[in-house]
Design a protein around this motif. Structure first.
Motif, PDB file in Angstrom:
ATOM      1  N   ALA A 274      40.845  54.538  43.098  1.00 18.84           N
ATOM      2  CA  ALA A 274      39.155  54.907  42.344  1.00 18.84           C
ATOM      3  C   ALA A 274      38.686  56.268  42.593  1.00 18.84           C
ATOM      4  O   ALA A 274      38.961  57.069  43.435  1.00 18.84           O
ATOM      5  CB  ALA A 274      38.402  53.985  42.879  1.00 18.84           C
ATOM      6  N   ARG A 275      37.713  56.622  41.664  1.00 21.03           N
ATOM      7  CA  ARG A 275      36.819  57.556  42.141  1.00 21.03           C
ATOM      8  C   ARG A 275      35.541  57.217  42.607  1.00 21.03           C
ATOM      9  O   ARG A 275      34.995  56.194  42.145  1.00 21.03           O
ATOM     10  CB  ARG A 275      36.376  58.460  40.599  1.00 21.03           C
ATOM     11  N   VAL A 276      35.604  57.573  43.826  1.00 17.15           N
ATOM     12  CA  VAL A 276      34.429  57.249  44.782  1.00 17.15           C
ATOM     13  C   VAL A 276      33.179  58.138  44.761  1.00 17.15           C
ATOM     14  O   VAL A 276      33.640  59.304  44.865  1.00 17.15           O
ATOM     15  CB  VAL A 276      34.746  56.887  46.196  1.00 17.15           C
ATOM     16  N   PHE A 277      31.854  57.656  44.450  1.00 15.96           N
ATOM     17  CA  PHE A 277      30.591  58.759  44.429  1.00 15.96           C
ATOM     18  C   PHE A 277      29.882  58.238  45.698  1.00 15.96           C
ATOM     19  O   PHE A 277      29.803  57.092  46.111  1.00 15.96           O
ATOM     20  CB  PHE A 277      29.882  58.392  43.324  1.00 15.96           C
ATOM     21  N   ASP A 334      36.350  49.337  35.640  1.00 11.87           N
ATOM     22  CA  ASP A 334      35.239  48.506  36.178  1.00 11.87           C
ATOM     23  C   ASP A 334      34.310  49.433  37.230  1.00 11.87           C
ATOM     24  O   ASP A 334      34.779  50.453  37.800  1.00 11.87           O
ATOM     25  CB  ASP A 334      35.786  47.703  36.752  1.00 11.87           C
ATOM     26  N   ARG A 335      32.844  49.394  37.131  1.00 18.09           N
ATOM     27  CA  ARG A 335      32.194  49.987  38.008  1.00 18.09           C
ATOM     28  C   ARG A 335      31.964  49.031  39.382  1.00 18.09           C
ATOM     29  O   ARG A 335      31.840  47.839  39.261  1.00 18.09           O
ATOM     30  CB  ARG A 335      30.864  50.288  37.494  1.00 18.09           C
ATOM     31  N   PHE A 336      31.821  49.572  40.509  1.00 20.37           N
ATOM     32  CA  PHE A 336      31.664  48.915  41.613  1.00 20.37           C
ATOM     33  C   PHE A 336      30.480  49.641  42.595  1.00 20.37           C
ATOM     34  O   PHE A 336      30.454  50.860  42.261  1.00 20.37           O
ATOM     35  CB  PHE A 336      32.937  48.753  42.286  1.00 20.37           C
ATOM     36  N   VAL A 352      36.809  52.040  38.870  1.00 22.89           N
ATOM     37  CA  VAL A 352      38.146  51.695  39.255  1.00 22.89           C
ATOM     38  C   VAL A 352      39.134  52.504  38.287  1.00 22.89           C
ATOM     39  O   VAL A 352      38.900  52.444  37.025  1.00 22.89           O
ATOM     40  CB  VAL A 352      38.553  50.354  39.020  1.00 22.89           C
ATOM     41  N   LEU A 353      40.253  53.149  38.802  1.00 18.51           N
ATOM     42  CA  LEU A 353      41.224  53.765  37.972  1.00 18.51           C
ATOM     43  C   LEU A 353      42.555  52.986  37.644  1.00 18.51           C
ATOM     44  O   LEU A 353      43.277  53.192  36.822  1.00 18.51           O
ATOM     45  CB  LEU A 353      41.579  55.375  38.570  1.00 18.51           C
ATOM     46  N   ASP A 354      42.879  52.381  38.955  1.00 20.34           N
ATOM     47  CA  ASP A 354      44.284  51.552  38.774  1.00 20.34           C
ATOM     48  C   ASP A 354      43.987  50.143  39.642  1.00 20.34           C
ATOM     49  O   ASP A 354      43.733  50.385  40.755  1.00 20.34           O
ATOM     50  CB  ASP A 354      45.368  52.265  39.650  1.00 20.34           C
ATOM     51  N   PRO A 355      43.832  49.120  38.903  1.00 17.23           N
ATOM     52  CA  PRO A 355      43.351  47.832  39.506  1.00 17.23           C
ATOM     53  C   PRO A 355      44.404  47.165  40.556  1.00 17.23           C
ATOM     54  O   PRO A 355      44.081  46.383  41.102  1.00 17.23           O
ATOM     55  CB  PRO A 355      43.014  47.043  38.415  1.00 17.23           C
ATOM     56  N   ALA A 356      45.773  47.566  40.510  1.00 17.94           N
ATOM     57  CA  ALA A 356      46.648  47.054  41.078  1.00 17.94           C
ATOM     58  C   ALA A 356      47.545  48.458  41.565  1.00 17.94           C
ATOM     59  O   ALA A 356      48.884  48.500  41.153  1.00 17.94           O
ATOM     60  CB  ALA A 356      47.400  46.247  40.317  1.00 17.94           C
TER      61      ALA A 356
END
Length: 635
Positions: A274-277, A334-336, A352-356
């Protein structure tokens, strides 16, 4: 008709539930404790019929800081936010936290309701309006209308409804096609009907009778009935609030945070890229810090592994891998939201960039390059990235799932890349399998080396068995796909396909002189023996062929129809067989029948050979046995 879900947000006791009731006539406080305490604890649901004819679902979330996780379970599927700020208090802590969450989740549109205006005078109202406008500057709601309202007197409700109607019409509708995905926010039972789950349908269309799976448990159930906004429906589409009555699923087996989905459409995973902010007001986030991960209606504990640094500064972002303690259902883009383990507060979120994802080592340039492409690469770059990482042909549906693009878009990109010579396409029935052109070139070189080594070791064999080659190179690739790949290699002039074997183009046309001589000697030995041929071991011994090589010579001569095996180890020269058949047929035409003894005498051989020869002719439907005799088979 467009389906849109509006979510409330705002500080505790700022009048969210009262406002929803004033707008819709529906009291979303359904729990006794909520009635007694005068605050929302759980999610509430209502619907609003707008002047445009659109019926919007409303998710009323709790505002108390203790129930933020409940709030997060409700806002994951909303399209539009109704931010509620009380005129007598103004912007408060949960106002700020809720708006942070709304921005982290990528909700881009909203309307602000300045409630309880009946409790303040005009001067105070003007001051609060200024404060709110100043606070909203620089946020996603900077241009949002701010409507003063009173749920008690009804002041401003008409203007608020009109503003919501305008905003709703600007919302992009969610995709009704594709797989069903329903994050579950409530589970309960109805007497006589069984288990019911509710949620906002993120994608797809649900129909009565559909078979769906509850993830991550993998429990399958049938849709017995549906309700949309408390009304019975035959189907529900993305963007709608829906209640699904499931047959074959026990209430105890399902909980909030699970996902109802099309079987096989989504994978569950403990690991996401993911890219995390990190929010500007948050504390620095250290590598492997424990966090609370909120996605859809799920809350899961995990750790944030920073892939390019040891600490993430407030207001900054970075690539990270989230290691979760329980499996979740996620999709690309997806946003989280992330909350700290302790104290309980929202610290950031991400995409989410790669979910698995596979486990990565930190500070690897190739890992970071891959994530950059997943995040912001062109469609063609995303397809090439997936193919570059693959060591086998990939089907379009696989590439679509891996890149998050629609299959038709992937097909278009593949065709353009093929025209540019950057990919190799293998059409297999109604599917397209694709390889990176660079990998295809390496594959040609590798197959050439494998076949060359095989031919040196086994010069008399027809070629490498196809199935063995598939098992060696691509054991997980279906045989029909591998056959198409071999045909492509043959069309390129690298190989020749010979039945169930594959050989380098031109192999076997010219044999080494010593090998040619031995083959000729073996053929002559059997031709001269005519109807009393030697056993193979005897023939090989006469010509001093080592036992370990003799089988290769025999297979070659049989494959080229120089010799014919007619019974067990009994071998004849093909010309001798034709001669014997001609002699037997000629006699049968003259006298109608023939015995084994007569054949023995005619061919000047023994019963050991005469009887197998006749049985071979029977098998070939030249003769037919009648008692102890043979007759010519009439055709």
């Amino acid at each position: 008709m467009k389906s849109v879900t509006i979510g409330t947000a705002g500080h505790v006791d700022h009048g969210k539930t009262a406002l929803v009731k004033a707008l819709t006539g529906i009291d979303t406080d359904r729990l006794k404790e909520e009635k007694e305490r005068g605050i929302s604890i759980e999610l509430g649901f209502a619907y609003l019929d707008l002047p445009s004819g659109i019926r919007a679902g409303i998710v009323d979330v709790p505002g108390h800081e203790r129930f933020i996780k409940n709030m997060l379970a409700g806002v994951g599927g909303i399209d539009l936010v109704l931010l509620v700020i009380a005129a007598d208090e103004g912007v408060m802590p949960q106002t700020r936290e809720h708006l942070d969450i709304i921005q982290l989740l990528g909700v881009e549109r909203g309307v602000v309701a300045l409630t309880k205006v009946d409790l303040v005078d005009a001067e105070w109202l003007g001051l609060v309006l200024g404060e709110v406008r100043e606070y909203l500057a620089g946020t996603v709601l900077a241009a949002a209308p701010v409507i003063p309202v009173s749920a008690v007197t009804g002041e401003g409700l008409g203007e608020l409804i009109a503003a919501l109607d305008r905003a709703v019409q600007e919302v992009q509708e969610r995709p009704a096609g594709g797989p069903v995905r329903l994050p579950i926010d409530r589970v309960f039972t109805v007497a006589g009907f069984g288990t019911v789950v509710t949620g906002t349908l993120v994608s797809g269309t649900v129909n009565e009778g559909d078979t769906l799976t509850v993830l991550p448990q993998g429990i399958t159930g049938r849709v017995r009935s549906l309700q949309v906004h408390k009304q019975k429906a035959r189907s529900a589409r993305a963007g709608q609030r829906v209640a699904v009555n499931l047959a074959g699923v026990e209430r105890e087996a399902v909980q909030r945070g699970n996902v109802l989905a099309t079987p096989g459409a989504f994978r569950t995973s403990h690991r996401l890229d993911a890219r995390v902010f990190l929010l500007p007001a948050a504390r620095p986030l250290k590598n492997r810090a424990r966090v609370r991960f909120h996605l859809g209606t799920a809350e899961v504990m995990g750790r944030a592994v920073l892939l390019d640094r040891d600490e993430l500064a407030p207001g900054a972002s970075a690539y990270a891998q989230l290691l979760l303690e329980e499996p979740v259902v996620a999709d690309r883009q997806d946003r989280f939201v992330l909350r700290s383990f302790s104290p309980l507060e929202t610290i950031g979120g991400g995409v989410v960039l790669d979910p698995a994802a596979e486990r990565h080592k930190r500070f690897r340039p190739e890992v970071l390059d891959r994530l950059r492409t997943l995040e912001s690469g062109s469609p063609a770059e995303k397809v090439l990235q997936q193919l570059g990482a693959a060591e086998a042909p990939r089907e379009v549906s696989f590439l679509a799932a891996a890149t998050g693009m629609p299959p038709e878009e992937v097909t278009r990109q593949v065709q353009e890349l093929a025209a540019a010579g950057r990919v190799k396409v293998l059409p297999v029935e109604n599917q397209l399998f694709v390889l990176d052109a660079r990998f295809y070139d390496k594959l040609k070189q590798r197959i050439g080396e494998i076949l060359n080594a095989y031919h040196r070791e086994f010069p008399l064999r027809e070629g490498y068995p196809k199935e063995e080659l598939r098992s060696r190179l691509f054991p997980d690739v279906p045989a029909r796909v591998f056959q198409t790949l071999l045909q492509a290699l043959a069309d390129d002039g690298l190989v020749e396909l010979r039945g169930q074997a594959v050989a380098l183009a031109g192999f076997g046309r010219v044999l080494p002189p010593a090998t040619e001589r031995l083959l000729a000697q073996l053929a002559a030995l059997y031709r001269e023996a005519r109807f009393q041929p030697p056993g193979w071991k005897e023939a090989a011994a006469r010509l001093k062929i080592p036992p370990e090589e003799a089988g290769e010579y025999l297979a070659y001569l049989l494959r080229n129809n120089t010799l014919v095996k007619i019974d067990g180890d009994l071998i004849f020269h093909a010309a001798a067989l034709r001669e014997a058949q001609d002699i037997v047929v000629a006699v049968l035409r003259r006298q109608g029948e023939i015995s084994v003894a007569e054949v023995r005498d005619l061919l000047k051989t023994s019963r050991k050979f005469a009887l197998p020869l006749l049985e071979y002719f029977d098998q070939k439907r030249v003769t037919r046995r009648v008692g102890d005799k043979r007759v010519l088979l009439k055709k």
